[in-house]
Design a protein around this motif. Structure first.
Motif, PDB file in Angstrom:
ATOM      1  N   HIS A 179      31.115 -48.661  15.978  1.00  0.00           N
ATOM      2  CA  HIS A 179      32.086 -49.701  15.640  1.00  0.00           C
ATOM      3  C   HIS A 179      33.404 -49.330  16.295  1.00  0.00           C
ATOM      4  O   HIS A 179      33.652 -48.161  16.584  1.00  0.00           O
ATOM      5  CB  HIS A 179      32.261 -49.818  14.114  1.00  0.00           C
ATOM      6  CG  HIS A 179      33.033 -51.038  13.696  1.00  0.00           C
ATOM      7  ND1 HIS A 179      34.414 -51.066  13.654  1.00  0.00           N
ATOM      8  CD2 HIS A 179      32.618 -52.269  13.318  1.00  0.00           C
ATOM      9  CE1 HIS A 179      34.807 -52.263  13.266  1.00  0.00           C
ATOM     10  NE2 HIS A 179      33.743 -53.013  13.042  1.00  0.00           N
ATOM     11  N   ALA A 180      34.240 -50.317  16.558  1.00  0.00           N
ATOM     12  CA  ALA A 180      35.547 -50.038  17.162  1.00  0.00           C
ATOM     13  C   ALA A 180      36.591 -50.948  16.542  1.00  0.00           C
ATOM     14  O   ALA A 180      36.285 -52.004  15.980  1.00  0.00           O
ATOM     15  CB  ALA A 180      35.491 -50.243  18.672  1.00  0.00           C
ATOM     16  N   ALA A 181      37.847 -50.516  16.623  1.00  0.00           N
ATOM     17  CA  ALA A 181      38.964 -51.327  16.159  1.00  0.00           C
ATOM     18  C   ALA A 181      39.443 -52.221  17.293  1.00  0.00           C
ATOM     19  O   ALA A 181      39.215 -51.938  18.469  1.00  0.00           O
ATOM     20  CB  ALA A 181      40.100 -50.425  15.680  1.00  0.00           C
ATOM     21  N   VAL A 182      40.118 -53.282  16.942  1.00  0.00           N
ATOM     22  CA  VAL A 182      40.563 -54.255  17.932  1.00  0.00           C
ATOM     23  C   VAL A 182      41.527 -53.631  18.942  1.00  0.00           C
ATOM     24  O   VAL A 182      41.681 -54.121  20.069  1.00  0.00           O
ATOM     25  CB  VAL A 182      41.203 -55.477  17.239  1.00  0.00           C
ATOM     26  CG1 VAL A 182      42.569 -55.111  16.653  1.00  0.00           C
ATOM     27  CG2 VAL A 182      41.321 -56.658  18.192  1.00  0.00           C
ATOM     28  N   ASP A 183      42.163 -52.526  18.570  1.00  0.00           N
ATOM     29  CA  ASP A 183      43.113 -51.876  19.475  1.00  0.00           C
ATOM     30  C   ASP A 183      42.470 -51.373  20.764  1.00  0.00           C
ATOM     31  O   ASP A 183      43.177 -51.148  21.760  1.00  0.00           O
ATOM     32  CB  ASP A 183      43.808 -50.708  18.763  1.00  0.00           C
ATOM     33  CG  ASP A 183      44.901 -51.180  17.819  1.00  0.00           C
ATOM     34  OD1 ASP A 183      45.334 -52.350  17.963  1.00  0.00           O
ATOM     35  OD2 ASP A 183      45.322 -50.412  16.942  1.00  0.00           O
ATOM     36  N   VAL A 184      41.143 -51.191  20.786  1.00  0.00           N
ATOM     37  CA  VAL A 184      40.497 -50.728  22.023  1.00  0.00           C
ATOM     38  C   VAL A 184      40.667 -51.752  23.135  1.00  0.00           C
ATOM     39  O   VAL A 184      40.574 -51.420  24.327  1.00  0.00           O
ATOM     40  CB  VAL A 184      38.992 -50.424  21.813  1.00  0.00           C
ATOM     41  CG1 VAL A 184      38.783 -49.368  20.757  1.00  0.00           C
ATOM     42  CG2 VAL A 184      38.203 -51.692  21.503  1.00  0.00           C
ATOM     43  N   LEU A 185      40.942 -53.005  22.765  1.00  0.00           N
ATOM     44  CA  LEU A 185      41.105 -54.052  23.775  1.00  0.00           C
ATOM     45  C   LEU A 185      42.429 -53.920  24.525  1.00  0.00           C
ATOM     46  O   LEU A 185      42.621 -54.567  25.555  1.00  0.00           O
ATOM     47  CB  LEU A 185      41.010 -55.437  23.129  1.00  0.00           C
ATOM     48  CG  LEU A 185      39.700 -55.765  22.398  1.00  0.00           C
ATOM     49  CD1 LEU A 185      39.772 -57.160  21.787  1.00  0.00           C
ATOM     50  CD2 LEU A 185      38.518 -55.667  23.347  1.00  0.00           C
ATOM     51  N   ARG A 186      43.328 -53.092  24.021  1.00  0.00           N
ATOM     52  CA  ARG A 186      44.615 -52.923  24.697  1.00  0.00           C
ATOM     53  C   ARG A 186      44.469 -52.069  25.960  1.00  0.00           C
ATOM     54  O   ARG A 186      45.116 -52.332  26.969  1.00  0.00           O
ATOM     55  CB  ARG A 186      45.624 -52.249  23.758  1.00  0.00           C
ATOM     56  CG  ARG A 186      45.913 -53.034  22.497  1.00  0.00           C
ATOM     57  CD  ARG A 186      46.956 -52.335  21.640  1.00  0.00           C
ATOM     58  NE  ARG A 186      47.039 -52.948  20.324  1.00  0.00           N
ATOM     59  CZ  ARG A 186      47.748 -54.051  20.050  1.00  0.00           C
ATOM     60  NH1 ARG A 186      48.427 -54.625  21.021  1.00  0.00           N
ATOM     61  NH2 ARG A 186      47.764 -54.550  18.834  1.00  0.00           N
ATOM     62  N   SER A 187      43.633 -51.054  25.893  1.00  0.00           N
ATOM     63  CA  SER A 187      43.543 -50.102  27.000  1.00  0.00           C
ATOM     64  C   SER A 187      42.263 -50.209  27.827  1.00  0.00           C
ATOM     65  O   SER A 187      42.211 -49.720  28.951  1.00  0.00           O
ATOM     66  CB  SER A 187      43.649 -48.675  26.453  1.00  0.00           C
ATOM     67  OG  SER A 187      42.650 -48.448  25.462  1.00  0.00           O
ATOM     68  N   THR A 188      41.241 -50.846  27.283  1.00  0.00           N
ATOM     69  CA  THR A 188      39.955 -50.927  27.984  1.00  0.00           C
ATOM     70  C   THR A 188      40.015 -51.938  29.127  1.00  0.00           C
ATOM     71  O   THR A 188      40.373 -53.105  28.905  1.00  0.00           O
ATOM     72  CB  THR A 188      38.830 -51.337  27.010  1.00  0.00           C
ATOM     73  OG1 THR A 188      38.770 -50.389  25.943  1.00  0.00           O
ATOM     74  CG2 THR A 188      37.489 -51.390  27.724  1.00  0.00           C
ATOM     75  N   PRO A 189      39.672 -51.562  30.354  1.00  0.00           N
ATOM     76  CA  PRO A 189      39.585 -52.543  31.449  1.00  0.00           C
ATOM     77  C   PRO A 189      38.548 -53.617  31.116  1.00  0.00           C
ATOM     78  O   PRO A 189      37.415 -53.295  30.746  1.00  0.00           O
ATOM     79  CB  PRO A 189      39.142 -51.692  32.644  1.00  0.00           C
ATOM     80  CG  PRO A 189      39.582 -50.309  32.311  1.00  0.00           C
ATOM     81  CD  PRO A 189      39.413 -50.185  30.822  1.00  0.00           C
ATOM     82  N   LEU A 190      38.937 -54.878  31.241  1.00  0.00           N
ATOM     83  CA  LEU A 190      38.081 -55.986  30.806  1.00  0.00           C
ATOM     84  C   LEU A 190      37.698 -56.899  31.961  1.00  0.00           C
ATOM     85  O   LEU A 190      38.505 -57.199  32.838  1.00  0.00           O
ATOM     86  CB  LEU A 190      38.800 -56.810  29.736  1.00  0.00           C
ATOM     87  CG  LEU A 190      39.077 -56.114  28.402  1.00  0.00           C
ATOM     88  CD1 LEU A 190      39.922 -57.002  27.509  1.00  0.00           C
ATOM     89  CD2 LEU A 190      37.776 -55.748  27.704  1.00  0.00           C
ATOM     90  N   ILE A 191      36.452 -57.337  31.915  1.00  0.00           N
ATOM     91  CA  ILE A 191      35.948 -58.369  32.818  1.00  0.00           C
ATOM     92  C   ILE A 191      35.789 -59.624  31.978  1.00  0.00           C
ATOM     93  O   ILE A 191      34.995 -59.648  31.030  1.00  0.00           O
ATOM     94  CB  ILE A 191      34.597 -57.955  33.431  1.00  0.00           C
ATOM     95  CG1 ILE A 191      34.750 -56.648  34.210  1.00  0.00           C
ATOM     96  CG2 ILE A 191      34.046 -59.062  34.331  1.00  0.00           C
ATOM     97  CD1 ILE A 191      33.422 -56.026  34.621  1.00  0.00           C
TER      98      ILE A 191
END
Length: 300
Positions: A179-191
Motif C-alpha cells: 500500500h502507498a500514501a498519496v504523497d508518492v505521486l509527488r516524487s514518482t515519475p508518471l506516465i
C-alpha cells in the motif's frame, strides 16, 4: 424527381466529375447529364456548374442538403420494413476506447456474432471525450465508455464499474509495497494518459485535491501505450484496473493500492434517445444490458 437523381447529384458533389459519378453509379456519362438536367428543369434552376472541376452552385448546395436528408429517410424506411422480418439483422457502428475495444468487446462480440450472424458490427476507436458527441451526432450507433455526463438527448445503461489504479513494473522501487500514501505521486515519475481521457481528468482531480505537482515524464493517447512504457520501467501510471487485468495476472505489472484512488467509475452503453432502434441495435442493447457484470470484468 426520383431517388436515382438525388443519388447522382450527391455523387457528383463528391467526385466533382460527371464521368467519375457515372462510373460509381454504373451509368453512362450522358445518363448522368440527363438526370441532372431533369432535376434542373423540374426546379427551374441551375444546380451544377459544369466547368472543370465540376462543382455545385449555391442553389445546388442547398438542394444537396435536402437530398441527403431525403435519402436518410429512405434508408430508415428500408430498415424499418426489413425489421418486419423477425430475424435480427443490420449493421451496427460501435464507438469505444481502444482499451475497452481490446479488453471487453472480443468476449461480447464473439458471443453476439455466434447468436446473430446476420448482424454485422464495426468498431471506431475514440477518445472517451468524443464518444458522447459521436453518438449524439449520429456518427456512431452505440457508444461503450465511461458514463461521465448527463445528456437529455442520450440514454445510458451501466454495464460494470471500473477504478483507476497506480501501476508499476516489477523492478520499480514501489513494486514491493502493499500500500502507498498519496504523497508518492509527488516524487514518482508518471506516465499519464492524454487530457481528453476520463482517466486523466480523474487523475488531475486527485492532484488538485491533494495539492500535488506531478512529475509527468510522458503523455500517451491510449492505455495500451501507457502499459508498454510502464512495463519497461520508464515510469509509473494511473490507469484503468480493467485494462491491466491481464498484465497483473502475468506479473508484468504490479498494482500499488492508494485509498485516494478508490473511486468507482461506471462504464456502460450510450445511445441516442430519439433514434429509431433497428432490430440489430435493439438486439445488441438487449443482450448487453442482460449480461452479468462478470461477463465484462476479468478476474485477476
Amino acid at each position: 424527381m426520383n431517388i436515382s437523381q438525388l443519388e447522382t447529384l450527391i455523387t457528383i458533389s463528391k467526385t466533382m466529375s460527371f464521368r467519375k459519378a457515372g462510373e460509381l453509379l454504373n451509368l453512362t456519362q450522358p445518363a448522368v447529364s440527363a438526370q441532372i438536367k431533369s432535376l434542373e428543369d423540374e426546379f427551374n434552376t441551375v444546380l451544377v456548374d459544369r466547368n472543370q472541376p465540376v462543382t455545385l452552385t449555391d442553389r445546388g448546395q442547398v438542394f444537396l442538403e435536402h437530398a441527403e436528408r431525403m435519402l436518410d429517410i429512405v434508408d430508415e424506411l428500408k430498415q424499418k420494413l426489413s425489421d418486419l422480418d423477425e430475424t435480427p439483422q443490420g449493421r451496427i457502428v460501435l464507438g469505444t476506447t481502444t482499451s475497452i475495444a481490446i479488453q471487453i468487446l472480443p468476449r461480447v462480440l464473439s458471443y453476439f456474432q455466434d447468436q446473430f450472424p446476420l448482424i454485422k458490427t464495426s468498431i471506431q476507436s475514440l477518445p472517451s471525450a468524443q464518444i458522447y458527441t459521436q453518438v449524439e451526432n449520429g456518427l456512431v450507433d452505440i457508444g461503450i465508455g465511461y458514463l461521465t455526463e448527463r445528456n437529455p438527448n442520450l440514454s445510458t445503461s451501466v454495464l460494470y464499474y471500473d477504478t483507476f489504479e497506480l501501476v508499476v513494473s516489477p523492478s520499480h522501487p514501489l513494486a514491493k509495497k502493499k500500500h502507498a500514501a498519496v504523497d508518492v505521486l509527488r516524487s514518482t515519475p508518471l506516465i499519464l494518459l492524454s487530457p481528453d481521457t476520463v482517466g486523466r481528468r480523474f487523475t488531475e482531480a486527485v492532484f488538485k485535491k491533494y495539492n500535488i505537482e506531478p512529475n509527468v515524464v510522458m503523455e500517451l493517447s491510449s492505455s495500451e501505450e501507457v502499459k508498454r512504457m510502464v512495463e519497461i520501467d520508464l515510469g509509473a501510471a494511473i490507469i484503468s484496473k480493467q485494462s491491466v487485468a491481464q498484465e497483473l495476472r502475468q506479473g508484468t505489472l504490479r498494482m500499488i493500492p492508494l485509498s485516494e484512488l478508490e473511486v468507482s467509475h461506471p462504464v456502460g452503453v450510450i445511445y441516442k434517445s430519439s433514434r429509431y432502434l433497428n432490430s440489430a441495435m435493439h438486439q445488441f442493447l438487449s443482450d448487453l444490458k442482460g449480461m452479468p457484470e462478470t461477463q465484462f470484468i476479468s478476474s485477476e
